[in-house]
Design a protein around this motif. Structure first.
Motif, short mmCIF file in Angstrom:
data_model
loop_
_atom_site.label_atom_id
_atom_site.label_comp_id
_atom_site.label_asym_id
_atom_site.label_seq_id
_atom_site.Cartn_x
_atom_site.Cartn_y
_atom_site.Cartn_z
N ARG A 83 -14.60 30.83 36.88
CA ARG A 83 -16.02 30.99 36.59
C ARG A 83 -16.37 30.38 35.25
N ARG A 84 -15.51 30.58 34.25
CA ARG A 84 -15.76 30.01 32.93
C ARG A 84 -15.70 28.48 32.97
N ALA A 85 -14.90 27.94 33.89
CA ALA A 85 -14.71 26.49 33.95
C ALA A 85 -15.79 25.78 34.76
N VAL A 86 -16.56 26.50 35.57
CA VAL A 86 -17.55 25.87 36.44
C VAL A 86 -18.59 25.07 35.66
N PRO A 87 -19.16 25.59 34.56
CA PRO A 87 -20.11 24.76 33.79
C PRO A 87 -19.48 23.47 33.27
N VAL A 88 -18.21 23.53 32.92
CA VAL A 88 -17.51 22.32 32.46
C VAL A 88 -17.37 21.34 33.62
N LEU A 89 -17.08 21.86 34.79
CA LEU A 89 -16.98 21.00 35.98
C LEU A 89 -18.30 20.29 36.25
N SER A 90 -19.40 21.02 36.09
CA SER A 90 -20.71 20.41 36.29
C SER A 90 -20.99 19.34 35.23
N ALA A 91 -20.57 19.61 33.99
CA ALA A 91 -20.75 18.62 32.93
C ALA A 91 -19.92 17.37 33.21
N TRP A 92 -18.71 17.58 33.74
CA TRP A 92 -17.88 16.43 34.12
C TRP A 92 -18.56 15.59 35.17
N ALA A 93 -19.13 16.25 36.17
CA ALA A 93 -19.79 15.51 37.26
C ALA A 93 -20.97 14.70 36.74
N ALA A 94 -21.76 15.31 35.84
CA ALA A 94 -22.92 14.61 35.29
C ALA A 94 -22.49 13.38 34.49
N ARG A 95 -21.43 13.51 33.72
CA ARG A 95 -20.95 12.39 32.91
C ARG A 95 -20.30 11.32 33.79
N SER A 96 -19.55 11.74 34.79
CA SER A 96 -18.83 10.80 35.63
C SER A 96 -19.75 10.01 36.54
N ALA A 97 -20.88 10.61 36.91
CA ALA A 97 -21.79 9.94 37.84
C ALA A 97 -22.37 8.66 37.26
N GLY A 98 -22.39 8.54 35.94
CA GLY A 98 -22.92 7.34 35.32
C GLY A 98 -21.92 6.22 35.16
N HIS A 99 -20.69 6.48 35.56
CA HIS A 99 -19.64 5.47 35.42
C HIS A 99 -19.48 4.68 36.72
N PRO A 100 -18.92 3.48 36.65
CA PRO A 100 -18.66 2.73 37.87
C PRO A 100 -17.75 3.51 38.81
N ARG A 101 -18.00 3.37 40.10
CA ARG A 101 -17.21 4.08 41.09
C ARG A 101 -15.84 3.43 41.25
N PHE A 102 -14.83 4.28 41.45
CA PHE A 102 -13.52 3.77 41.79
C PHE A 102 -13.52 3.38 43.26
N PRO A 103 -12.67 2.44 43.65
CA PRO A 103 -12.50 2.21 45.08
C PRO A 103 -11.95 3.47 45.72
N PRO A 104 -12.14 3.65 47.02
CA PRO A 104 -11.56 4.82 47.69
C PRO A 104 -10.08 4.95 47.37
N ALA A 105 -9.63 6.18 47.09
CA ALA A 105 -8.24 6.40 46.72
C ALA A 105 -7.31 5.94 47.82
N LYS A 106 -6.27 5.23 47.44
CA LYS A 106 -5.28 4.76 48.39
C LYS A 106 -4.06 5.65 48.37
N GLU A 107 -3.59 6.01 49.55
CA GLU A 107 -2.38 6.81 49.64
C GLU A 107 -1.18 5.91 49.43
N VAL A 108 -0.26 6.40 48.62
CA VAL A 108 0.97 5.65 48.33
C VAL A 108 2.14 6.41 48.90
N ARG A 109 2.98 5.71 49.61
CA ARG A 109 4.18 6.33 50.14
C ARG A 109 5.26 6.37 49.07
N GLY A 110 5.72 7.61 48.76
CA GLY A 110 6.72 7.74 47.71
C GLY A 110 8.10 7.33 48.15
#
Length: 200
Positions: A173-200
């Motif tokens: 619960r304490r971390a949720v406002p930080v998560l929202s702040a992260w989303a707001a800041r991240s939304a202004g950045h260029p998008r990454f390509p869809p994550a690719k799965e790597v076989r280990g």
């Protein structure tokens, strides 16, 4: 307003994260249910998985500690989480230090020696939903934020579990406002390509 989509498995996790600017999707427990939920994930600027997790090593995160996945693993598949560092930094700035390390998604609750077998190559936590949901990010900023409930020396089948769950819920619960702040800041950045799965 940035639209953050948050995936949870349990009702108690869902209640912890509800609020303005966030859309919560309860996907259910386990990788099969999580995978089935991917097609119905709503559009949004950022995607997060939030809830409880288990610790894999005695030297790793303790009950109540926050954990951010730097990579999500399932069997031989590995999905990187390039936005983890940003969330970790914001949590620390808010006075909520968190562990950052690989997380393993498993199809059942992990106990006993199985924890040690999963704690290879630096994995420190285990959950049951994140790997299928990583594919639902579709290039959006994506993070996994968990709170540890059980560890090798504090298993789920013990008297202290209800207290540890409440402590973990409080930290989330304490971390949720930080998560929202992260989303707001991240939304202004260029998008990454869809994550690719790597076989280990």
């Amino acid at each position: 307003m940035t639209r953050l989509v948050v995936c949870t498995a349990l009702r108690i996790e869902t209640l912890a994260v509800r609020g303005r600017g966030r859309t919560t999707v309860r996907v259910g427990v386990g990788p099969r249910r999580a995978a089935a939920a991917v097609p119905r994930l709503p559009a949004g600027d950022a995607l997060a998985v939030l809830g409880f997790a288990g610790g894999l090593t005695a030297a790793g995160p303790r009950p109540g500690d926050l954990f951010v996945a730097t990579e999500v693993r399932a069997g031989e598949r590995r999905v990187p989480c390039p936005w983890a560092a940003d969330l970790l930094s914001l949590l620390t700035e808010a006075g909520l230090p968190a562990w950052g390390a690989p997380l393993v998604t498993h199809d059942r609750i992990v106990t006993g020696a199985a924890r040690s077998r999963l704690a290879v190559d630096g994995a420190l936590a285990v959950d049951m939903e994140s790997a299928p949901l990583a594919s639902g990010a579709d290039g959006r900023p994506f993070v996994v934020l968990r709170a540890i409930v059980d560890t090798p020396d504090k298993p789920l089948a013990s008297l202290g579990t209800p207290y540890r769950a409440l402590l973990a819920l409080h930290r989330l619960r304490r971390a949720v406002p930080v998560l929202s702040a992260w989303a707001a800041r991240s939304a202004g950045h260029p998008r990454f390509p869809p994550a690719k799965e790597v076989r280990g």
